[in-house]
Motif scaffolding. Sequence first.
Motif, PDB file in Angstrom:
ATOM      1  N   ILE A  40      53.732  47.760  47.583  1.00  0.00           N
ATOM      2  CA  ILE A  40      54.915  47.163  46.952  1.00  0.00           C
ATOM      3  C   ILE A  40      55.955  46.778  48.011  1.00  0.00           C
ATOM      4  O   ILE A  40      56.582  45.718  47.934  1.00  0.00           O
ATOM      5  N   SER A  41      56.122  47.622  49.015  1.00  0.00           N
ATOM      6  CA  SER A  41      57.086  47.317  50.083  1.00  0.00           C
ATOM      7  C   SER A  41      56.672  46.072  50.864  1.00  0.00           C
ATOM      8  O   SER A  41      57.505  45.394  51.464  1.00  0.00           O
ATOM      9  N   GLN A  42      55.370  45.748  50.819  1.00  0.00           N
ATOM     10  CA  GLN A  42      54.868  44.564  51.516  1.00  0.00           C
ATOM     11  C   GLN A  42      54.880  43.321  50.623  1.00  0.00           C
ATOM     12  O   GLN A  42      54.453  42.256  51.045  1.00  0.00           O
ATOM     13  N   GLY A  43      55.358  43.488  49.378  1.00  0.00           N
ATOM     14  CA  GLY A  43      55.529  42.331  48.509  1.00  0.00           C
ATOM     15  C   GLY A  43      54.580  42.223  47.342  1.00  0.00           C
ATOM     16  O   GLY A  43      54.592  41.218  46.624  1.00  0.00           O
ATOM     17  N   ALA A  44      53.747  43.225  47.132  1.00  0.00           N
ATOM     18  CA  ALA A  44      52.806  43.167  46.013  1.00  0.00           C
ATOM     19  C   ALA A  44      53.551  42.979  44.692  1.00  0.00           C
ATOM     20  O   ALA A  44      54.543  43.652  44.431  1.00  0.00           O
ATOM     21  N   GLU A  45      53.060  42.038  43.872  1.00  0.00           N
ATOM     22  CA  GLU A  45      53.685  41.750  42.578  1.00  0.00           C
ATOM     23  C   GLU A  45      53.031  42.522  41.444  1.00  0.00           C
ATOM     24  O   GLU A  45      53.533  42.522  40.321  1.00  0.00           O
ATOM     25  N   ALA A  46      51.902  43.173  41.735  1.00  0.00           N
ATOM     26  CA  ALA A  46      51.176  43.948  40.728  1.00  0.00           C
ATOM     27  C   ALA A  46      50.173  44.842  41.450  1.00  0.00           C
ATOM     28  O   ALA A  46      49.835  44.601  42.614  1.00  0.00           O
ATOM     29  N   LEU A  47      49.718  45.885  40.752  1.00  0.00           N
ATOM     30  CA  LEU A  47      48.735  46.804  41.323  1.00  0.00           C
ATOM     31  C   LEU A  47      47.538  46.937  40.383  1.00  0.00           C
ATOM     32  O   LEU A  47      47.688  46.891  39.161  1.00  0.00           O
ATOM     33  N   HIS A  48      46.375  47.125  40.978  1.00  0.00           N
ATOM     34  CA  HIS A  48      45.141  47.329  40.227  1.00  0.00           C
ATOM     35  C   HIS A  48      44.625  48.734  40.546  1.00  0.00           C
ATOM     36  O   HIS A  48      44.289  49.022  41.709  1.00  0.00           O
ATOM     37  N   ILE A  49      44.606  49.603  39.544  1.00  0.00           N
ATOM     38  CA  ILE A  49      44.187  50.990  39.763  1.00  0.00           C
ATOM     39  C   ILE A  49      42.913  51.281  38.969  1.00  0.00           C
ATOM     40  O   ILE A  49      42.798  50.915  37.795  1.00  0.00           O
ATOM     41  N   VAL A  50      41.961  51.943  39.625  1.00  0.00           N
ATOM     42  CA  VAL A  50      40.727  52.349  38.953  1.00  0.00           C
ATOM     43  C   VAL A  50      40.548  53.851  39.097  1.00  0.00           C
ATOM     44  O   VAL A  50      40.612  54.398  40.194  1.00  0.00           O
ATOM     45  N   ASP A  51      40.328  54.520  37.968  1.00  0.00           N
ATOM     46  CA  ASP A  51      40.002  55.942  37.953  1.00  0.00           C
ATOM     47  C   ASP A  51      38.480  56.046  38.075  1.00  0.00           C
ATOM     48  O   ASP A  51      37.750  55.896  37.091  1.00  0.00           O
ATOM     49  N   LEU A  52      37.995  56.276  39.285  1.00  0.00           N
ATOM     50  CA  LEU A  52      36.547  56.313  39.507  1.00  0.00           C
ATOM     51  C   LEU A  52      35.902  57.528  38.855  1.00  0.00           C
ATOM     52  O   LEU A  52      34.747  57.462  38.417  1.00  0.00           O
ATOM     53  N   ASN A  53      36.642  58.634  38.782  1.00  0.00           N
ATOM     54  CA  ASN A  53      36.123  59.786  38.026  1.00  0.00           C
ATOM     55  C   ASN A  53      35.935  59.399  36.572  1.00  0.00           C
ATOM     56  O   ASN A  53      34.920  59.718  35.936  1.00  0.00           O
ATOM     57  N   GLY A  54      36.925  58.672  36.045  1.00  0.00           N
ATOM     58  CA  GLY A  54      36.862  58.237  34.657  1.00  0.00           C
ATOM     59  C   GLY A  54      35.706  57.287  34.408  1.00  0.00           C
ATOM     60  O   GLY A  54      35.027  57.363  33.379  1.00  0.00           O
ATOM     61  N   ALA A  55      35.468  56.373  35.354  1.00  0.00           N
ATOM     62  CA  ALA A  55      34.368  55.423  35.202  1.00  0.00           C
ATOM     63  C   ALA A  55      33.031  56.141  35.078  1.00  0.00           C
ATOM     64  O   ALA A  55      32.119  55.678  34.393  1.00  0.00           O
ATOM     65  N   PRO A  76      54.135  45.437  37.612  1.00  0.00           N
ATOM     66  CA  PRO A  76      53.106  45.717  36.601  1.00  0.00           C
ATOM     67  C   PRO A  76      51.898  46.429  37.215  1.00  0.00           C
ATOM     68  O   PRO A  76      51.483  46.111  38.334  1.00  0.00           O
ATOM     69  N   VAL A  77      51.376  47.365  36.468  1.00  0.00           N
ATOM     70  CA  VAL A  77      50.196  48.124  36.900  1.00  0.00           C
ATOM     71  C   VAL A  77      49.105  47.970  35.849  1.00  0.00           C
ATOM     72  O   VAL A  77      49.347  48.186  34.662  1.00  0.00           O
ATOM     73  N   GLN A  78      47.913  47.576  36.290  1.00  0.00           N
ATOM     74  CA  GLN A  78      46.774  47.539  35.373  1.00  0.00           C
ATOM     75  C   GLN A  78      45.798  48.637  35.775  1.00  0.00           C
ATOM     76  O   GLN A  78      45.623  48.920  36.964  1.00  0.00           O
ATOM     77  N   VAL A  79      45.201  49.271  34.771  1.00  0.00           N
ATOM     78  CA  VAL A  79      44.366  50.448  35.021  1.00  0.00           C
ATOM     79  C   VAL A  79      43.037  50.336  34.285  1.00  0.00           C
ATOM     80  O   VAL A  79      42.984  49.962  33.110  1.00  0.00           O
ATOM     81  N   GLY A  80      41.977  50.680  34.983  1.00  0.00           N
ATOM     82  CA  GLY A  80      40.658  50.757  34.372  1.00  0.00           C
ATOM     83  C   GLY A  80      39.922  52.001  34.853  1.00  0.00           C
ATOM     84  O   GLY A  80      40.399  52.719  35.728  1.00  0.00           O
TER      85      GLY A  80
END
Length: 240
Positions: A40-55, A76-80
């Motif tokens: 985010i400090s580098q300018g990211a406008e959104a994040l993509h997070i994956v719970d690999l344990n969950g997958a 905004p954060v998207q999670v899978g």
Amino acid sequence: MILFPAIDLLNGNCVRLTQGDYAKEQIYSGNPNEIANQWISQGAEALHIVDLNGAKTGKSTNQAIIQQITSNTNVPVQVGGGIRSIEQIEDYLAIGVDRIILGTAAIQNLPLIRHAVSTFKEKVAVSIDARNGYVATEGWRKTSNVLAVDLGRQLEAIGVQTIIYTDILKDGMLQGPNFSEIETIQKATSMRVIASGGISNVEDVIKLKEMDVYGTIIGKALYDNSLNLVELLEVTADVG
């Protein structure tokens, strides 16, 4: 085009897997929240997070870490990763997640997709993970007999607005995305496509933007410093 730095969580760590193989894990940080703030400090406008344990298990193992990230960020954060019930979707939305990504559920439980899209609209996206053009499931461990493009058409028909398309054989290999498959999906549907897997250089990202792809997820190339997010945002801002 939105650039999504990837944060893959496994046993509380920020990791990268090669081609989705849990035996090929590389730990980049034991503090995922710090990594989120770095992007985010580098300018990211959104994040993509994956719970690999969950997958792998279908249980939201890293939800507390994800809540810490959403509580400390303003993008905004998207999670899978293993989200396979309406209750799990509700739990994630309640902790500040903006978009929920359903994966395995899309091929094994289409009624769930219908219910989720009907209830949560654009807050639900579906991940199409493909191996040789066929949909992979259960954390990429199994390959179905369903063509990715056919699943894409099906998903659009039931109201899905956004998909994440990942070519597993490209993921973590830094060999470039599967542009032809991404183009096939784009032409077959009018959904917003987020491309994932294989991004290795600025040219890859520029080409995706020129293809009018909605977004792209960048993982290994950022963590290995093959790509610099600040520079990438500057360069792509000048494209088309």
